[in-house]
Motif scaffolding. Sequence first.
Motif, mmCIF file in Angstrom:
data_model
loop_
_atom_site.group_PDB
_atom_site.id
_atom_site.type_symbol
_atom_site.label_atom_id
_atom_site.label_comp_id
_atom_site.label_asym_id
_atom_site.label_seq_id
_atom_site.Cartn_x
_atom_site.Cartn_y
_atom_site.Cartn_z
ATOM 1 N N ASN A 1 0.809 -1.211 0.000
ATOM 2 C CA ASN A 1 0.000 0.000 0.000
ATOM 3 C C ASN A 1 0.852 1.275 0.000
ATOM 4 O O ASN A 1 0.517 2.266 -0.657
ATOM 5 C CB ASN A 1 -0.933 -0.045 1.216
ATOM 6 N N HIS B 1 -3.712 4.623 -5.238
ATOM 7 C CA HIS B 1 -4.807 4.753 -4.259
ATOM 8 C C HIS B 1 -4.900 6.144 -3.636
ATOM 9 O O HIS B 1 -5.908 6.490 -3.031
ATOM 10 C CB HIS B 1 -4.669 3.702 -3.144
ATOM 11 N N PHE B 2 -3.848 6.959 -3.796
ATOM 12 C CA PHE B 2 -3.825 8.252 -3.107
ATOM 13 C C PHE B 2 -5.054 9.094 -3.422
ATOM 14 O O PHE B 2 -5.631 9.742 -2.550
ATOM 15 C CB PHE B 2 -2.584 9.058 -3.506
ATOM 16 N N HIS C 1 -7.040 8.862 -0.102
ATOM 17 C CA HIS C 1 -6.557 10.088 0.551
ATOM 18 C C HIS C 1 -7.062 11.328 -0.190
ATOM 19 O O HIS C 1 -6.330 12.304 -0.378
ATOM 20 C CB HIS C 1 -5.028 10.081 0.612
ATOM 21 N N ASP D 1 -5.783 4.579 5.220
ATOM 22 C CA ASP D 1 -5.297 3.304 4.645
ATOM 23 C C ASP D 1 -5.848 2.118 5.426
ATOM 24 O O ASP D 1 -6.324 1.142 4.856
ATOM 25 C CB ASP D 1 -3.760 3.246 4.706
HETATM 26 CO CO CO Z 1 -2.202 5.341 1.641
#
Ligand code: CO
Length: 340
Positions: free
Chosen positions: A156, A162-163, A167, A289
């Motif tokens: 991760n 995935h940011f 996030h 996360d």
């Molecule tokens: Co992250």
Amino acid sequence: MLATAQPVLRRFWYPVIPIELLQGRPQSFTLLGEPLVLWLDADGKPSVVRDRCCHRYTPLSQGIVVDGNIRCPYHGWQFNSKGCCVVVPQAPDSPIPENYRVQSFQCQERYGYAWVCLGDGLDEILNIPEAKDPSYRLIHAFYETWHCSGLRLIENVCDHGHFHFVHNQTLADRENPVSSPHNVLEKTERGFYFESILFMHNNPHMEKNVGSSQKTMKIIRKINWCMPFGLHLQEMMDGKELVQVSITYATPINDSSCQMVRFLFRNDTEAEAKAADIITHEGLIFSEDRAILETIDYDVPLDLNEEIHMATDKPGILMRHKLAALLASHGEIEQRRTAA
Ligand code: CO
Ligand code: FES
């Protein structure tokens, strides 16, 4: 891959417990399914043995430390750091048989943690050059249990895809989800080296270096993955002097949980950025996360044909490749959870 079912994973060093938690009392920790007790011996060095007295299987971690030995709470036998019984209060004048012992393991103090290796070490404890550099300060950021596999946690941190979703508020925004391509990704003896450039939202603990009017930071990230569950990550902002090195370990407790150990080295001062503020900000990001990772199946397949992959998954793909090769080179077959 089920971490507890792959014996080769016992041959790596993992940070297990902050030394300060061992001051004055023993602590239990489960590493790769192995129940352990850790304590400080008479010289203040961390010791570790299996957390089960050889007499009546009482957890030694329920006892206390006496003269640098761990004393069982049930009948008071004492064991030294090699796991040998050195005191039997009920028979003080008799020699102690050799089989009065519990299994001991390798243990060393480094960077404020007790590190443990359950087998013959395949490698050394991670070398962190910044730890010897007086221009860096050490910040202990996190020590917490996550209910996910160590591989998912470590992947991760290297997953730039995935940011923009996970996030969305803290690091990036959903409107611009295309990351810059990986600049460098190459295998190393211990894992891989991965270099990339990211554009992220400004954030409070970097703000001083950016200037308040600037909304986006250009970050250069240099990651060393240390098989199987460790990362050395250096982050620099373009044109600024601040360097943050973060060490992240997902120390495997069992197949479904890991201990998230994270500490930082930074070349700024407490006056420039308070450690407590840095930890608070990081805590916000990592809680995002964690909320996702703890929902995902912990049994990560190393076979690339099972999950689907995209360009930003290259580091994760290389992790699967190298772990599969590690198992093969030690004659192991990947162990998976069997269907109920
Ligand atoms: Co992250
Ligand atoms: Fe430990 Fe008896 S159970 S001394």
